[in-house]
Write a protein that holds these residues in place. Structure first.
Motif, mmCIF file in Angstrom:
data_model
loop_
_atom_site.group_PDB
_atom_site.id
_atom_site.type_symbol
_atom_site.label_atom_id
_atom_site.label_comp_id
_atom_site.label_asym_id
_atom_site.label_seq_id
_atom_site.Cartn_x
_atom_site.Cartn_y
_atom_site.Cartn_z
ATOM 1 N N VAL A 12 51.523 41.748 33.775
ATOM 2 C CA VAL A 12 51.246 40.972 34.982
ATOM 3 C C VAL A 12 51.395 41.749 36.365
ATOM 4 N N ALA A 13 52.801 42.214 36.256
ATOM 5 C CA ALA A 13 53.327 43.099 37.648
ATOM 6 C C ALA A 13 52.560 44.259 37.866
ATOM 7 N N THR A 14 52.165 44.831 36.736
ATOM 8 C CA THR A 14 51.407 46.253 36.707
ATOM 9 C C THR A 14 49.920 45.905 37.190
ATOM 10 N N ALA A 15 49.472 44.814 36.204
ATOM 11 C CA ALA A 15 47.982 44.619 36.882
ATOM 12 C C ALA A 15 47.978 44.063 38.337
ATOM 13 N N LEU A 16 48.813 43.278 38.857
ATOM 14 C CA LEU A 16 48.881 42.930 40.295
ATOM 15 C C LEU A 16 48.929 44.457 41.268
ATOM 16 N N TRP A 17 49.970 45.261 40.787
ATOM 17 C CA TRP A 17 49.768 46.527 41.486
ATOM 18 C C TRP A 17 48.892 47.347 41.413
ATOM 19 N N SER A 18 47.983 47.347 40.107
ATOM 20 C CA SER A 18 46.837 48.126 40.082
ATOM 21 C C SER A 18 45.704 47.579 40.868
ATOM 22 N N GLY A 19 45.744 46.170 41.189
ATOM 23 C CA GLY A 19 44.691 45.739 42.041
ATOM 24 C C GLY A 19 44.902 46.211 43.224
ATOM 25 N N LEU A 20 45.992 46.174 43.918
ATOM 26 C CA LEU A 20 46.422 46.540 45.366
ATOM 27 C C LEU A 20 46.030 47.888 45.364
ATOM 28 N N LEU A 21 46.206 49.060 44.413
ATOM 29 C CA LEU A 21 45.691 50.311 44.523
ATOM 30 C C LEU A 21 44.453 50.409 44.464
ATOM 31 N N LEU A 22 43.829 49.812 43.382
ATOM 32 C CA LEU A 22 42.446 49.726 43.459
ATOM 33 C C LEU A 22 41.696 49.505 44.973
ATOM 34 N N THR A 23 42.130 48.329 45.526
ATOM 35 C CA THR A 23 41.657 47.915 46.850
ATOM 36 C C THR A 23 41.854 49.100 47.740
ATOM 37 N N LEU A 24 43.091 49.679 47.717
ATOM 38 C CA LEU A 24 43.557 50.667 48.801
ATOM 39 C C LEU A 24 42.685 51.912 48.621
ATOM 40 N N GLN A 138 46.818 59.465 43.068
ATOM 41 C CA GLN A 138 47.904 59.903 42.089
ATOM 42 C C GLN A 138 49.035 58.755 41.626
ATOM 43 N N ARG A 139 49.223 57.711 42.604
ATOM 44 C CA ARG A 139 49.981 56.684 42.262
ATOM 45 C C ARG A 139 49.345 55.580 41.373
ATOM 46 N N ALA A 140 47.990 55.623 41.846
ATOM 47 C CA ALA A 140 47.009 54.529 41.443
ATOM 48 C C ALA A 140 46.786 55.065 39.699
ATOM 49 N N ILE A 141 46.649 56.253 39.647
ATOM 50 C CA ILE A 141 46.190 56.791 38.301
ATOM 51 C C ILE A 141 47.568 56.574 37.124
ATOM 52 N N LEU A 142 48.777 56.755 37.660
ATOM 53 C CA LEU A 142 49.878 56.531 37.210
ATOM 54 C C LEU A 142 50.274 55.089 36.755
ATOM 55 N N THR A 143 49.763 54.234 37.665
ATOM 56 C CA THR A 143 49.937 52.794 37.468
ATOM 57 C C THR A 143 48.787 52.351 36.610
ATOM 58 N N TRP A 144 47.628 52.699 36.553
ATOM 59 C CA TRP A 144 46.823 52.454 35.739
ATOM 60 C C TRP A 144 47.272 52.925 34.350
ATOM 61 N N LEU A 145 47.509 54.169 33.949
ATOM 62 C CA LEU A 145 48.336 54.462 32.937
ATOM 63 C C LEU A 145 49.190 53.537 32.458
ATOM 64 N N ALA A 146 50.071 53.331 33.047
ATOM 65 C CA ALA A 146 51.225 52.240 32.833
ATOM 66 C C ALA A 146 50.877 51.044 32.215
ATOM 67 N N LEU A 147 49.735 50.394 33.272
ATOM 68 C CA LEU A 147 49.062 49.109 32.599
ATOM 69 C C LEU A 147 48.465 49.382 31.220
ATOM 70 N N GLY A 148 47.805 50.446 30.984
ATOM 71 C CA GLY A 148 47.254 50.567 29.490
ATOM 72 C C GLY A 148 48.269 50.554 28.622
ATOM 73 N N LEU A 149 49.391 51.415 28.818
ATOM 74 C CA LEU A 149 50.526 51.451 27.963
ATOM 75 C C LEU A 149 51.145 50.118 27.790
ATOM 76 N N PHE A 150 51.427 49.201 28.831
ATOM 77 C CA PHE A 150 52.037 48.103 28.564
ATOM 78 C C PHE A 150 51.112 46.977 27.637
ATOM 79 N N VAL A 151 49.805 46.999 28.196
ATOM 80 C CA VAL A 151 49.006 46.210 27.488
ATOM 81 C C VAL A 151 48.765 46.599 25.853
ATOM 82 N N ALA A 152 48.901 47.895 25.627
ATOM 83 C CA ALA A 152 48.864 48.506 24.323
ATOM 84 C C ALA A 152 50.154 48.237 23.620
ATOM 85 N N ALA A 153 51.275 48.104 24.197
ATOM 86 C CA ALA A 153 52.527 47.663 23.600
ATOM 87 C C ALA A 153 52.516 46.196 23.252
ATOM 88 N N ALA A 154 51.961 45.462 24.311
ATOM 89 C CA ALA A 154 51.981 44.024 23.947
ATOM 90 C C ALA A 154 51.200 43.642 22.788
#
Length: 159
Positions: A12-24, A138-154
C-alpha cells in the motif's frame, strides 16, 4: 500475522508513493519542462516548499521503510525464502530511492533551485533542472521496482 501486516502495508505505501511519482514525472515534468529559466524558478518556488513539507511525504517515507522491516521480522523464520528475499530487495530499492537519493541528492538540488532569483537565474540553471528531472525518474524507477518486488513477495507468501 506480522508478515501479513508488513507485506500488506509495504504494498500500500509503495503503491501510494508510486502514484505520487507517476504524477510528478508524467504530469508535472511536462508542465515544467518548456518553461524558461525564470518560469521554471517561479514554478519551483511555488511547488517545492509545499512538496518538501507535506505531511504525506513524511508519513509515506516512514511507512516505506518501516513496513518492509515489519514484514522481514515476520518472515525471519523463513529467511532465504522467496518472499523474504523479495521483501529485502524491495526494502533496499526503497532505501536507495525514496530515502537516500531524496535526502542526499534531491534535497541539495532543491536548495540550489530555491536559491535562485527569478530575475537573475544563473546561466547554468539547466543543469540543476536536468538533475531535478533525472532524480525524479530514478526515484520513480526504484519505487516501481520496489512495488513489483513487494507485490511478488506478497503473492508468493499468500499462495
Amino acid at each position: 500475522m506480522t508478515a501479513d501486516i508488513g507485506l500488506g502495508l509495504s504494498v500500500v505505501a509503495t503503491a501510494l508513493w508510486s502514484g505520487l511519482l507517476l504524477t510528478l514525472t508524467t504530469i508535472l515534468h511536462p508542465m515544467f519542462a518548456p518553461r524558461g529559466a525564470a518560469g521554471f524558478t517561479e514554478d519551483m518556488r511555488r511547488f517545492l516548499p509545499i512538496a518538501r513539507r507535506s505531511p504525506t511525504n513524511y508519513v509515506l517515507v516512514v511507512a516505506l521503510v518501516v513496513s518492509p522491516v515489519v514484514a522481514l521480522v515476520g518472515l525471519w523464520h523463513q529467511a532465504g525464502s522467496a518472499p523474504f528475499v523479495l521483501t529485502a530487495a524491495g526494502l533496499a530499492a526503497t532505501v536507495a530511492g525514496p530515502l537516500l537519493m531524496s535526502s542526499r541528492l534531491a534535497e541539495p538540488n532543491y536548495a540550489v533551485i530555491l536559491s535562485w532569483d527569478p530575475d537573475a537565474v544563473p546561466p547554468d540553471w539547466g543543469i540543476a533542472r536536468s538533475r531535478y528531472f533525472r532524480l525524479n525518474w530514478q526515484r520513480a524507477i526504484l519505487t516501481w521496482l520496489a512495488l513489483g518486488l513487494f507485490v511478488a513477495a506478497a503473492y508468493l507468501y499468500y499462495t
